[in-house]
Motif scaffolding. Structure first.
Motif, PDB file in Angstrom:
ATOM      1  N   HIS A 171      51.565  67.307 -48.014  1.00  0.00           N
ATOM      2  CA  HIS A 171      50.508  68.071 -47.357  1.00  0.00           C
ATOM      3  C   HIS A 171      50.974  69.500 -47.109  1.00  0.00           C
ATOM      4  O   HIS A 171      52.174  69.758 -46.950  1.00  0.00           O
ATOM      5  N   ASP A 172      50.022  70.454 -47.083  1.00  0.00           N
ATOM      6  CA  ASP A 172      50.377  71.833 -46.759  1.00  0.00           C
ATOM      7  C   ASP A 172      50.388  72.005 -45.241  1.00  0.00           C
ATOM      8  O   ASP A 172      50.175  71.052 -44.481  1.00  0.00           O
ATOM      9  N   ASN A 173      50.635  73.241 -44.770  1.00  0.00           N
ATOM     10  CA  ASN A 173      50.770  73.461 -43.333  1.00  0.00           C
ATOM     11  C   ASN A 173      49.444  73.356 -42.580  1.00  0.00           C
ATOM     12  O   ASN A 173      49.415  73.316 -41.356  1.00  0.00           O
ATOM     13  N   THR A 226      54.382  80.589 -51.095  1.00  0.00           N
ATOM     14  CA  THR A 226      55.559  80.520 -50.246  1.00  0.00           C
ATOM     15  C   THR A 226      56.528  81.613 -50.641  1.00  0.00           C
ATOM     16  O   THR A 226      56.674  81.934 -51.826  1.00  0.00           O
ATOM     17  N   ASN A 231      61.437  76.157 -48.305  1.00  0.00           N
ATOM     18  CA  ASN A 231      60.524  75.807 -47.235  1.00  0.00           C
ATOM     19  C   ASN A 231      59.116  76.107 -47.689  1.00  0.00           C
ATOM     20  O   ASN A 231      58.724  77.253 -47.798  1.00  0.00           O
ATOM     21  N   ASN A 232      58.335  75.074 -47.955  1.00  0.00           N
ATOM     22  CA  ASN A 232      56.982  75.246 -48.501  1.00  0.00           C
ATOM     23  C   ASN A 232      55.922  75.268 -47.420  1.00  0.00           C
ATOM     24  O   ASN A 232      54.764  75.001 -47.678  1.00  0.00           O
ATOM     25  N   ASN A 233      56.296  75.565 -46.176  1.00  0.00           N
ATOM     26  CA  ASN A 233      55.325  75.509 -45.083  1.00  0.00           C
ATOM     27  C   ASN A 233      54.601  76.835 -44.855  1.00  0.00           C
ATOM     28  O   ASN A 233      53.730  76.933 -44.020  1.00  0.00           O
ATOM     29  N   ASN A 234      55.006  77.921 -45.573  1.00  0.00           N
ATOM     30  CA  ASN A 234      54.313  79.185 -45.432  1.00  0.00           C
ATOM     31  C   ASN A 234      53.148  79.235 -46.395  1.00  0.00           C
ATOM     32  O   ASN A 234      53.297  79.536 -47.556  1.00  0.00           O
ATOM     33  N   ASN A 235      51.979  78.902 -45.911  1.00  0.00           N
ATOM     34  CA  ASN A 235      50.784  78.772 -46.750  1.00  0.00           C
ATOM     35  C   ASN A 235      49.816  79.891 -46.466  1.00  0.00           C
ATOM     36  O   ASN A 235      49.493  80.143 -45.309  1.00  0.00           O
TER      37      ASN A 235
END
Length: 236
Positions: A171-173, A226, A231-235
């Motif tokens: 899932h994305d942020n 990103t 860290n793939n949480n910067n959407n």
């Protein structure tokens, strides 16, 4: 009571066979079950009619067969077609016994050690013969898929996943599911139409993620960015 139970069981068997073979549309099969005629079994009549068009036996011969025998010959016919052992045109010129003999020869050819004595196969019922044929054919048919699944690498939580890795439930942020995610490494300067290698991206580049999210009745295309490699949480 036993007679009615047996009749219902046989009708259910023939309905399942017709659905499996897809020789009749589902609506036609439903209509057959709603006809109340003590003198005619409409499902049995349909199976005989369809099978007669696909083998060299007469209708009179097929009418002498039990419901179980009819069903097992339908399933064997379907296997011969699906496995591309014979064409529909070829099978239509062959008797049901010749269908059996063809399956016996093919099975012995693919499993010569197990069935060195052909009489082992000849003694099998048509149900059993069809099951044995599937035992060697199914792995052969789905070998590419099995191989692909075997070669899938598991994702290491402590390392960035490689291009051959897979991940489930991502899932994305914002909480959107990232189904069928495609990740593209991008350049921070120069020609933006060119992608960069992973090594280049680690030196200040970023990744774009293209995926879709199910929204109840439709899929919505999503784009994520990103700037932090691990860290793939910067959407955005």
């Amino acid at each position: 009571t036993n007679t009615n139970t047996n009749t219902n069981t046989n009708t259910t068997l023939l309905i399942n066979v017709l659905l499996h073979a897809r020789w009749n549309a589902p609506a036609e099969i439903v209509a057959m079950t709603k006809k109340h005629d003590d003198q005619v079994d409409h499902c049995r009549t349909a199976v005989i009619h369809q099978l007669h068009q696909r083998c060299g036996n007469t209708k009179a011969f097929l009418q002498q067969l039990s419901d179980g025998k009819l069903a097992e010959h339908v399933l064997l016919y379907q296997w011969l077609v699906e496995a591309r052992i014979r064409t529909r045109a070829e099978l239509a010129q062959m008797t049901l016994e010749e269908h059996r003999n063809t399956a016996i020869v093919e099975t012995r050819k693919h499993q010569p050690k197990k069935y060195s004595d052909i009489s082992q196969l000849q003694r099998l019922t048509t149900w059993e013969l069809t099951a044995v044929a599937h035992q060697w054919w199914l792995p052969q048919r789905y070998q590419p898929l099995i191989q692909a699944m075997t070669n899938v690498n598991s994702v290491n939580d402590n390392k960035a996943s490689s291009s051959s890795s897979c991940c489930f439930g991502l899932h994305d942020n914002l909480g959107n599911s990232m189904d069928t995610l495609k990740v593209l490494p991008m350049m921070t300067s120069g020609n933006n139409n060119e992608s960069k290698t992973d090594a280049d991206t680690e030196d200040g580049g970023y990744y774009l993620g293209i995926y879709h999210t199910y929204k109840g009745s439709f899929f919505q295309l999503q784009l994520a960015k990103t700037v932090v490699v691990n860290n793939n949480n910067n959407n955005n």
